[in-house]
Design an enzyme around this catalytic site. Structure first.
Site, PDB file in Angstrom:
ATOM      1  CE  LYS A  57      -1.730   3.118   1.994  1.00 32.03           C
ATOM      2  NZ  LYS A  57      -1.563   4.552   1.591  1.00 32.03           N
TER       3      LYS A  57
ATOM      4  N   GLY B 220      -4.367   3.256  -2.326  1.00 31.38           N
ATOM      5  CA  GLY B 220      -5.508   3.637  -1.492  1.00 31.38           C
ATOM      6  C   GLY B 220      -5.106   4.563  -0.371  1.00 31.38           C
TER       7      GLY B 220
ATOM      8  N   GLY C 173      -4.568   5.778   3.594  1.00 34.51           N
ATOM      9  CA  GLY C 173      -4.024   5.177   4.813  1.00 34.51           C
ATOM     10  C   GLY C 173      -5.082   4.645   5.765  1.00 34.51           C
ATOM     11  N   PRO C 174      -6.007   5.504   6.186  1.00 36.22           N
ATOM     12  CG  PRO C 174      -6.834   7.445   7.134  1.00 36.22           C
ATOM     13  CD  PRO C 174      -6.098   6.943   5.939  1.00 36.22           C
TER      14      PRO C 174
ATOM     15  N   GLY D  16      -4.777   1.175   4.093  1.00 37.88           N
ATOM     16  CA  GLY D  16      -3.613   0.933   4.958  1.00 37.88           C
ATOM     17  C   GLY D  16      -4.017   0.226   6.234  1.00 37.88           C
TER      18      GLY D  16
ATOM     19  CD  GLU E 114      13.655   1.876   8.912  1.00 41.86           C
ATOM     20  OE1 GLU E 114      14.114   2.926   9.423  1.00 41.86           O
ATOM     21  OE2 GLU E 114      14.247   0.789   8.954  1.00 41.86           O
TER      22      GLU E 114
ATOM     23  CB  CYS F  75      13.032   9.726   7.823  1.00 38.01           C
ATOM     24  SG  CYS F  75      13.654   8.462   6.731  1.00 38.01           S
TER      25      CYS F  75
ATOM     26  CD  GLU G  41      10.548  13.245  10.675  1.00 46.82           C
ATOM     27  OE1 GLU G  41       9.459  12.665  10.739  1.00 46.82           O
ATOM     28  OE2 GLU G  41      11.597  12.691  10.294  1.00 46.82           O
TER      29      GLU G  41
END
Ligand code: NAP
Ligand code: MG
Length: 462
Positions: A170, A201, A203-204, A207, A245, A279, A369
């Protein structure tokens, strides 16, 4: 932009049952460039079933054959490298030269590394009177972000396939097109149907359905700490393996004996690269108080050079988030020496290369971040102070140390609570384990350590 209007399921492009779509937007001009399916829970279920059905066959395939398919995958990516670079430029906004040199080239190197590792890895070893087998973990759910959209896919899918696992991917909603190109490459490489499946698709929706699916044995996630925490909790409750990660707030420690100009220039470039959406970026520069003013001036000049050479952020939400952090830095008393919250252009999700001086360790811009082209320069008193500051966040993904003497830099690096440290500008190594200490994650990607994440051991005693 070319797009498939289906999901890649069991070896073919098929319509998604959900009937929903995602608009893919070019962040430079804010125009919709393509539409792809937004898969629902039923689509995810079909993909996991396909992956489960393909698992016994692929797990039993000889490592040499898996290596051959990965080698063919690498070649299929090479054949598409220009299209990959153009696609990442279109959906992420990265300048084309950067897309070619990094977004297309690095995944090719990583795919090649796993073709080699699959061929060479000892999937069987003798320990005293035991034979230990390294067997695939099973069905892998790979959930990836948009910042290095193909690299993050390949860093999960290539070792999973090398290990004998099957996969449902995904990708991020913002960068589904390069994931479709990857699926084409997998198909052309002759990977058997069902071994790799792609569900584009949200995430919520997709995922979450994938992370929660009982047919998944391991969830490998790259993205925000917030979503990573939820995924880890869900996986924990189901006793599923998980690899994460997450974010970073890495320190670039410039010791007094270092070549200051080089350390600052490389440090600024590191943060501005990919518009700060990295990141592992060295977003905190730590400079000795006696060199502080000189370093700030060097950083200001360096940032000014990046002026209009960096791309936009991926979407309006990220742009607003980064601008919010810049405003917060100013409000908390940091001194703006380059850039600022005002967008440099009217159109597109751009943020100016920004440098903050007089940043103290407890400020938000030194702790959180930001994921944009924003560098915080902090002052330290002595080496112990530098170490306290470097280790003083919840993160520990990467970092850098600069010193006149390599041994001095290494001694400092050994005391840092972080997964990777570049010594005096050391080069990226696609075989070096990559991953976090502390809240930066769980597990490692790349090289043999990345392969090990997708293997479980069985020992037979004689
Ligand atoms: P994110 O939401 O964590 O996205 C990462 C991936 O997880 C995407 O595929 C996303 O889908 C998916 N996802 C979202 N919610 C989910 C859920 N409930 N269950 C399962 N999967 C889910 O990250 P983001 O919103 O794109 O970025 C926000 C911040 O995260 C950034 O500002 C940055 O600080 C951090 N980040 C870190 C990295 C990294 O490399 N460590 C990468 C990206 C972002 P959608 O694409 O549909 O959201
Ligand atoms: Mg999100």
């Amino acid at each position: 932009m070319k797009a498939h209007d289906g999901i890649y399921l069991d070896g073919a492009w098929r319509p998604a049952l959900s009937g929903e779509v995602i608009d893919v937007v070019d962040p430079v001009d804010e125009q919709v460039i393509a539409r792809v399916p937004a898969a629902g829970a039923e689509d995810v279920d079909a993909a996991v079933r396909a992956a489960r059905a393909a698992l016994p066959g692929w797990a039993a395939t000889a490592p040499a054959e898996r290596a051959a398919r990965l080698s063919a995958l690498r070649d299929a990516l090479v054949a598409r490298k220009d299209e990959i670079a153009e696609t990442v430029t279109a959906e992420l906004g990265a300048p084309l030269a950067f897309s070619q040199a990094v977004h297309a080239a690095v995944p090719i190197a990583v795919a090649g590394s796993y073709a080699d590792l699959a061929a060479r890895h000892a999937f069987e070893e003798k320990v005293g009177n035991s034979t230990v087998f390294h067997e695939p973990v099973g069905v892998v759910a790979a959930i990836t972000p948009w910042n290095y959209p193909l690299h993050q896919v390949v860093a999960k899918v290539a070792p999973a396939l090398a290990a004998g696992c099957t996969v449902v991917l995904k990708p991020a909603e913002d960068t589904p097109l390069v994931a479709q190109l990857f699926a084409e490459a997998v198909h052309d490489a002759g990977v058997p149907a069902g071994v790799f499946n792609l569900v584009t698709g949200l995430g919520p929706v997709a995922g979450q359905a994938l992370a929660e699916h009982p047919g998944v044995d391991l969830v490998s996630f790259t993205g925000s700490t917030a979503v990573g925490r939820t995924i880890a909790a869900t996986a924990g409750a189901a006793i599923k393996k998980v690899a994460l990660e997450l974010g970073g707030k890495s320190a670039n420690v410039i010791l007094p004996s270092a070549d200051l100009a080089k350390a600052v220039n490389v440090g600024v470039a590191n943060v501005m690269s990919n518009s700060g959406q990295t990141c592992s970026a060295w977003t905190r520069m730590l400079v000795h108080r006696d060199q502080y003013d000189e370093a700030v001036e060097l950083a200001r000049t360096a940032a000014a050079k990046y002026g209009d050479r960096i791309g936009p952020l991926v979407n309006a939400k990220q742009q607003a988030r980064v601008r919010g952090y810049i405003e917060k830095g100013v409000a908390e008393g940091a001194r703006l020496v380059a850039g600022g919250a005002e967008p440099p252009r009217e159109r597109g999700y751009f943020v100016s290369p920004t440098v903050f001086a007089d940043v103290t360790p407890e400020m938000t811009v030194a702790q959180e971040e930001i994921f944009g082209p924003v560098l915080s320069v902090l002052r330290y008193e002595d080496e112990e102070d530098a170490l306290r500051i470097a280790n003083g966040t919840v993160y520990g993904l990467a970092g850098a140390v600069w010193a006149g003497d390599e041994a001095e830099a290494v001694a400092f690096a050994r005391r840092m609570d972080t997964g990777q440290v570049d010594i005096n500008g050391g080069r990226f190594n696609p075989l070096a384990p990559f991953g976090g200490y502390k809240q930066s994650g769980v597990g490692r990607e790349l090289g043999a350590h990345g392969l090990a994440e997708y293997l479980q051991t069985k020992s037979l005693q004689f």
